[in-house]
Design a protein around this motif. Structure first.
Motif, PDB file in Angstrom:
ATOM      1  N   GLU A  28       0.852  -1.185   0.000  1.00 40.92           N
ATOM      2  CA  GLU A  28       0.000   0.000   0.000  1.00 40.92           C
ATOM      3  C   GLU A  28       0.885   1.231   0.000  1.00 40.92           C
ATOM      4  OE1 GLU A  28      -2.855   0.361   3.104  1.00 40.92           O
ATOM      5  OE2 GLU A  28      -4.231  -1.071   2.190  1.00 40.92           O
ATOM      6  N   VAL A  29       0.458   2.244  -0.744  1.00 33.38           N
ATOM      7  CA  VAL A  29       1.153   3.527  -0.723  1.00 33.38           C
ATOM      8  C   VAL A  29       0.123   4.574  -0.360  1.00 33.38           C
ATOM      9  CG1 VAL A  29       2.603   5.136  -1.992  1.00 33.38           C
ATOM     10  CG2 VAL A  29       2.616   2.717  -2.613  1.00 33.38           C
ATOM     11  N   ASN A  30       0.363   5.310   0.710  1.00 33.46           N
ATOM     12  CA  ASN A  30      -0.584   6.341   1.105  1.00 33.46           C
ATOM     13  C   ASN A  30      -0.370   7.616   0.320  1.00 33.46           C
ATOM     14  OD1 ASN A  30      -2.002   4.872   3.101  1.00 33.46           O
ATOM     15  ND2 ASN A  30      -0.208   5.076   4.445  1.00 33.46           N
ATOM     16  N   LYS A  31      -1.384   8.472   0.352  1.00 33.70           N
ATOM     17  CA  LYS A  31      -1.290   9.741  -0.383  1.00 33.70           C
ATOM     18  C   LYS A  31      -0.131  10.576   0.149  1.00 33.70           C
ATOM     19  CE  LYS A  31      -5.950   9.819  -1.993  1.00 33.70           C
ATOM     20  NZ  LYS A  31      -7.328   9.832  -1.532  1.00 33.70           N
ATOM     21  N   GLY A  32       0.618  11.146  -0.760  1.00 32.30           N
ATOM     22  CA  GLY A  32       1.738  11.990  -0.375  1.00 32.30           C
ATOM     23  C   GLY A  32       2.986  11.233   0.026  1.00 32.30           C
ATOM     24  N   GLU A  33       2.912   9.911  -0.062  1.00 31.16           N
ATOM     25  CA  GLU A  33       4.039   9.093   0.365  1.00 31.16           C
ATOM     26  C   GLU A  33       4.984   8.811  -0.810  1.00 31.16           C
ATOM     27  OE1 GLU A  33       3.983   5.531   3.577  1.00 31.16           O
ATOM     28  OE2 GLU A  33       3.155   5.030   1.623  1.00 31.16           O
ATOM     29  N   VAL A  34       6.271   8.633  -0.504  1.00 28.39           N
ATOM     30  CA  VAL A  34       7.243   8.239  -1.518  1.00 28.39           C
ATOM     31  C   VAL A  34       7.735   6.830  -1.178  1.00 28.39           C
ATOM     32  CG1 VAL A  34       9.470   8.718  -2.592  1.00 28.39           C
ATOM     33  CG2 VAL A  34       7.963  10.608  -1.938  1.00 28.39           C
ATOM     34  N   LEU A  35       7.512   5.910  -2.111  1.00 27.30           N
ATOM     35  CA  LEU A  35       7.942   4.528  -1.895  1.00 27.30           C
ATOM     36  C   LEU A  35       9.036   4.189  -2.893  1.00 27.30           C
ATOM     37  CD1 LEU A  35       7.471   1.610  -0.691  1.00 27.30           C
ATOM     38  CD2 LEU A  35       5.939   1.247  -2.612  1.00 27.30           C
ATOM     39  N   CYS A  36      10.146   3.694  -2.406  1.00 28.84           N
ATOM     40  CA  CYS A  36      11.205   3.248  -3.308  1.00 28.84           C
ATOM     41  C   CYS A  36      11.217   1.727  -3.383  1.00 28.84           C
ATOM     42  CB  CYS A  36      12.570   3.746  -2.836  1.00 28.84           C
ATOM     43  SG  CYS A  36      12.853   5.469  -3.246  1.00 28.84           S
ATOM     44  N   ALA A 214      16.952   6.996  -1.903  1.00 26.48           N
ATOM     45  CA  ALA A 214      15.963   6.243  -1.131  1.00 26.48           C
ATOM     46  C   ALA A 214      16.067   6.615   0.357  1.00 26.48           C
ATOM     47  CB  ALA A 214      16.179   4.745  -1.315  1.00 26.48           C
ATOM     48  N   LYS A 215      17.287   6.681   0.844  1.00 24.39           N
ATOM     49  CA  LYS A 215      17.510   6.988   2.271  1.00 24.39           C
ATOM     50  C   LYS A 215      16.975   8.366   2.610  1.00 24.39           C
ATOM     51  CE  LYS A 215      21.421   4.567   3.442  1.00 24.39           C
ATOM     52  NZ  LYS A 215      22.857   4.431   3.585  1.00 24.39           N
ATOM     53  N   GLU A 216      17.254   9.325   1.701  1.00 24.07           N
ATOM     54  CA  GLU A 216      16.944  10.718   1.994  1.00 24.07           C
ATOM     55  C   GLU A 216      15.479  11.070   1.774  1.00 24.07           C
ATOM     56  OE1 GLU A 216      18.309  15.135   0.460  1.00 24.07           O
ATOM     57  OE2 GLU A 216      19.434  13.398  -0.204  1.00 24.07           O
ATOM     58  N   VAL A 217      14.885  10.530   0.699  1.00 23.26           N
ATOM     59  CA  VAL A 217      13.570  11.018   0.269  1.00 23.26           C
ATOM     60  C   VAL A 217      12.432  10.048   0.598  1.00 23.26           C
ATOM     61  CG1 VAL A 217      12.245  11.845  -1.720  1.00 23.26           C
ATOM     62  CG2 VAL A 217      14.687  12.314  -1.570  1.00 23.26           C
ATOM     63  N   ALA A 218      12.696   8.743   0.543  1.00 16.57           N
ATOM     64  CA  ALA A 218      11.598   7.782   0.656  1.00 16.57           C
ATOM     65  C   ALA A 218      10.994   7.763   2.063  1.00 16.57           C
ATOM     66  CB  ALA A 218      12.093   6.391   0.295  1.00 16.57           C
ATOM     67  N   VAL A 229       7.923  -9.622  -2.393  1.00 19.33           N
ATOM     68  CA  VAL A 229       8.445  -8.595  -1.489  1.00 19.33           C
ATOM     69  C   VAL A 229       9.172  -9.313  -0.366  1.00 19.33           C
ATOM     70  CG1 VAL A 229       7.839  -6.772   0.134  1.00 19.33           C
ATOM     71  CG2 VAL A 229       6.639  -6.943  -2.052  1.00 19.33           C
ATOM     72  N   VAL A 230      10.487  -9.095  -0.276  1.00 15.98           N
ATOM     73  CA  VAL A 230      11.265  -9.788   0.743  1.00 15.98           C
ATOM     74  C   VAL A 230      11.216  -9.010   2.050  1.00 15.98           C
ATOM     75  CG1 VAL A 230      13.576 -10.592   1.374  1.00 15.98           C
ATOM     76  CG2 VAL A 230      12.776 -10.804  -0.991  1.00 15.98           C
ATOM     77  N   GLU A 231      11.331  -7.702   1.937  1.00 12.77           N
ATOM     78  CA  GLU A 231      11.426  -6.893   3.145  1.00 12.77           C
ATOM     79  C   GLU A 231      10.894  -5.501   2.856  1.00 12.77           C
ATOM     80  OE1 GLU A 231      15.237  -7.400   4.809  1.00 12.77           O
ATOM     81  OE2 GLU A 231      14.876  -6.066   6.503  1.00 12.77           O
ATOM     82  N   SER A 232      10.192  -4.931   3.822  1.00 13.87           N
ATOM     83  CA  SER A 232       9.726  -3.560   3.635  1.00 13.87           C
ATOM     84  C   SER A 232       9.740  -2.827   4.963  1.00 13.87           C
ATOM     85  CB  SER A 232       8.324  -3.548   3.033  1.00 13.87           C
ATOM     86  OG  SER A 232       7.404  -4.103   3.943  1.00 13.87           O
ATOM     87  N   GLY A 233       9.788  -1.505   4.868  1.00 11.99           N
ATOM     88  CA  GLY A 233       9.795  -0.713   6.094  1.00 11.99           C
ATOM     89  C   GLY A 233      10.387   0.655   5.859  1.00 11.99           C
ATOM     90  N   LYS A 234      10.744   1.323   6.955  1.00  7.92           N
ATOM     91  CA  LYS A 234      11.364   2.646   6.830  1.00  7.92           C
ATOM     92  C   LYS A 234      12.728   2.471   6.177  1.00  7.92           C
ATOM     93  CE  LYS A 234       9.502   5.327  10.726  1.00  7.92           C
ATOM     94  NZ  LYS A 234       8.236   5.390  10.041  1.00  7.92           N
ATOM     95  N   PRO A 235      13.161   3.479   5.387  1.00  6.07           N
ATOM     96  CA  PRO A 235      14.461   3.347   4.729  1.00  6.07           C
ATOM     97  C   PRO A 235      15.598   3.088   5.717  1.00  6.07           C
ATOM     98  CG  PRO A 235      13.476   5.526   4.335  1.00  6.07           C
ATOM     99  CD  PRO A 235      12.440   4.703   4.996  1.00  6.07           C
ATOM    100  N   SER A 236      15.534   3.745   6.871  1.00  7.55           N
ATOM    101  CA  SER A 236      16.622   3.554   7.839  1.00  7.55           C
ATOM    102  C   SER A 236      16.696   2.100   8.299  1.00  7.55           C
ATOM    103  CB  SER A 236      16.413   4.484   9.031  1.00  7.55           C
ATOM    104  OG  SER A 236      15.099   4.339   9.525  1.00  7.55           O
ATOM    105  N   ASP A 237      15.520   1.447   8.434  1.00  2.25           N
ATOM    106  CA  ASP A 237      15.520   0.049   8.863  1.00  2.25           C
ATOM    107  C   ASP A 237      16.006  -0.874   7.755  1.00  2.25           C
ATOM    108  OD1 ASP A 237      14.541   0.917  11.237  1.00  2.25           O
ATOM    109  OD2 ASP A 237      12.441   0.474  10.747  1.00  2.25           O
ATOM    110  N   VAL A 238      15.357  -0.740   6.567  1.00  2.52           N
ATOM    111  CA  VAL A 238      15.644  -1.692   5.478  1.00  2.52           C
ATOM    112  C   VAL A 238      17.070  -1.531   4.963  1.00  2.52           C
ATOM    113  CG1 VAL A 238      14.958  -2.459   3.159  1.00  2.52           C
ATOM    114  CG2 VAL A 238      13.217  -1.749   4.805  1.00  2.52           C
ATOM    115  N   LEU A 239      17.505  -0.273   4.831  1.00  6.51           N
ATOM    116  CA  LEU A 239      18.809  -0.045   4.214  1.00  6.51           C
ATOM    117  C   LEU A 239      19.974  -0.169   5.206  1.00  6.51           C
ATOM    118  CD1 LEU A 239      17.897   2.952   1.868  1.00  6.51           C
ATOM    119  CD2 LEU A 239      18.068   0.538   1.268  1.00  6.51           C
TER     120      LEU A 239
END
Lengths: 255, 292
Positions: A28-36, A214-218, A229-239
């Motif tokens: 799911e992608v919410n309005k105004g969200e940036v998903l990488c 991705a780190k800065e904007v997503a 999909v193997v893994e998803s979450g906040k960029p700081s967590d996933v990356l």
């Protein structure tokens, strides 16, 4: 409907012949969200993006943008395939930026930007030109308005392509590896335009190999491999702190 | 140490004696041929001069030119329609186009022209509407009688253009195939319909590929018009000059007259093609980088 997600994908499957490329994608992608979307090539991320724009048809699952099912109309619990004109209308609300820009080579930068406004939205030429110039200004290319794509650098071409997509006033922007075909020194100018777009509140799905972006904007990052999909979450967590072996493996190679 | 001065190189250029010898050889050969032809009585230059601008020849040249232009115009339009139909998502269009090309490209143009000449023998009238349904004398449609004297000129144009359309369709199809699929995807993602995409994105880009072979087809058509005698239309350049040569019992000067006119038209067409090609190279040639 304001709280419904912009993009909702439930159990999306897609095969090319016997090759299953998407094996049940949920997101799911919410309005105004940036998903990488990140992942190795062949993982299905570009295909998934193309499904959202109906450039590819999904085999099963349920894919909707802003509450409307992509490619179909639902009536009394039954799905009806959209007419080409209805599908085109649906698409015009979703902007797409391609890896190889796909600018129209026989048109100037300005004509590229105004083509959708004039041919699809039937906006008169003067208004379209004014808006087109404003959009070119927004991507920093107003002085290149009368240049043909062949005489623009890759970075400039991609910025024109972004302006062309924005001209349709889309509610969602899809980016399919927008900087992969660029010389390294031209990547920054395109990413800057995309950052500005994200800050303006645009909902964006970005397939990319630019981990810095991705780190800065997503707002969130999804790692795909082999159609799932193997893994998803906040960029700081996933990356920074990947949990899965495959994610660790991939990130160790690209960063 | 001498300062390496910035002067252009002074050297004896490489000589090409054989090029000069070959050029001289052909000039002498051509001169000998022309000198001989000038004095050879069979060419009958007096008749050539008499007939080259004669009213009947002049008019016949006009007929040949108008047959070429009208037939090619119709063939290009129909060819584009057929090629676009071949790519349509609609299987009915695809198959109709395939059958048309199969028949009109698969039989000789001369034979087709003979058939068009026999049209009034095969069909007596042409009916648009729903046949067999009528209320008394009122039919749901319109009858057009094909008279015995149906214009041979227009039958020739129909014959030439339908045959040529089959070839043009394949040329246009090659042009459409040359356009990157990313172009269609970009247009579609802007919400353009299939037809808008074809009309404004794909066809204009295909033109660059379509024009050179089309120029070839126009020149070819100019000469194919000499076959309209099969219809039988006898007012074109070739039939008319043959006709005149029967009067003077010497075909050679009139053949020279016909060839001169054909060559004159071909030369003009080659010039036109050059300028049209430049027009459609927009965005490709380095000189057209900025719109003026």
């Amino acid at each position: 409907m304001t709280n419904s997600p912009m993009v909702s994908a439930v159990e999306i499957h897609k095969s090319f012949g016997s090759n299953e490329v998407l094996k049940g994608i949920n997101l799911e992608v919410n309005k105004g969200e940036v998903l990488c979307l990140i992942g190795p090539s062949g993982s299905g991320k570009s295909t998934f993006l193309r499904c959202i724009n109906h450039l590819e048809k999904i085999d099963s699952g349920r894919l909707s943008v802003d509450g409307a099912i992509i490619g179909y109309r639902e009536h009394n619990g039954k799905l009806y395939e959209l007419k080409p004109s209805e599908a085109a209308k649906q698409r015009s609300g979703i902007g797409m930026v391609f890896q190889r820009f796909n600018l129209f080579p026989h048109m100037t930068a300005l004509d590229n930007v105004t083509s959708g406004m004039i041919r699809v939205q039937s906006i008169d030429k003067d208004t379209a030109t004014k808006e087109g110039m404003a959009l070119l200004d927004r991507v920093g290319l107003s002085e290149k308005a009368n240049h043909y794509p062949a005489h623009l650098s890759g970075g400039q071409q991609q910025r024109v392509a972004i302006a062309r997509a924005l001209a349709m006033k889309p509610k969602l922007m899809l980016f399919d590896e927008p900087t992969s075909a660029l010389d390294p020194e031209l990547v920054g100018e395109v990413l800057d335009v995309m950052k500005g777009l994200a800050q303006s509140g645009m909902t964006m799905l970005v397939v990319t190999h630019e981990m810095g972006f991705a780190k800065e904007v997503a707002d969130s990052v999804i790692f795909m491999d082999n159609g799932v999909v193997v893994e998803s979450g906040k960029p700081s967590d996933v990356l920074n702190n990947p949990q899965h072996e495959r994610t660790k493996n991939f990130l160790s190679k690209v960063i | 140490m001498a300062q390496p001065a910035k002067t252009s190189i002074k050297a004896v250029p490489l000589r090409h004696p054989f090029r000069w010898a070959a050029a001289l050889y052909f000039v002498v050969l051509a001169a000998a041929f022309l000198l001989d032809a000038f004095h050879r009585s069979a060419y009958d230059w007096k008749s050539f001069r008499k007939y080259i601008f004669e009213a009947r020849v002049f008019k016949a040249a006009g007929v040949t030119l108008s047959l070429t232009i009208i037939s090619m115009f119709l063939a290009i339009l129909l060819g584009i329609v057929l090629a676009v139909m071949r790519r349509s998502p609609n299987p009915v269009f695809r198959n109709v186009s395939w059958v048309f090309i199969w028949i009109f490209r698969g039989t000789p143009v001369y034979v087709q022209l003979v058939f068009w000449g026999l049209l009034s023998t095969i069909y007596h009238s042409f009916f648009i509407g729903i046949p067999d349904i009528h209320f008394g004398h009122f039919y749901l449609g319109v009858h057009f009688p094909i008279s015995q004297t149906a214009s041979l000129y227009w039958l020739a144009i129909i014959g030439l253009s339908l045959n040529e359309a089959a070839y043009m369709a394949e040329i246009v199809r090659a042009g459409l195939l040359s356009v990157d699929t990313g172009q269609e995807e970009a247009a579609e993602s802007l919400g353009m319909s299939w037809w808008t995409t074809m009309r404004f994105i794909v066809i204009p880009q295909a033109m660059r590929i379509i024009i050179p072979p089309t120029g070839n087809e126009i020149i070819s058509m100019l000469k194919t018009t000499s076959l309209v005698t099969a219809v039988p239309l006898v007012t074109d350049l070739y039939a008319r000059t043959r006709n005149i040569s029967d009067e003077i019992y010497n075909p050679i000067p009139l053949l020279m007259v016909a060839c001169t006119w054909y060559l004159f038209f071909t030369t003009i067409l080659m010039f036109v093609q050059y300028f049209v090609e430049k027009r459609f190279a927009r965005g490709h040639s380095p000189l057209s980088g900025v719109q003026s």
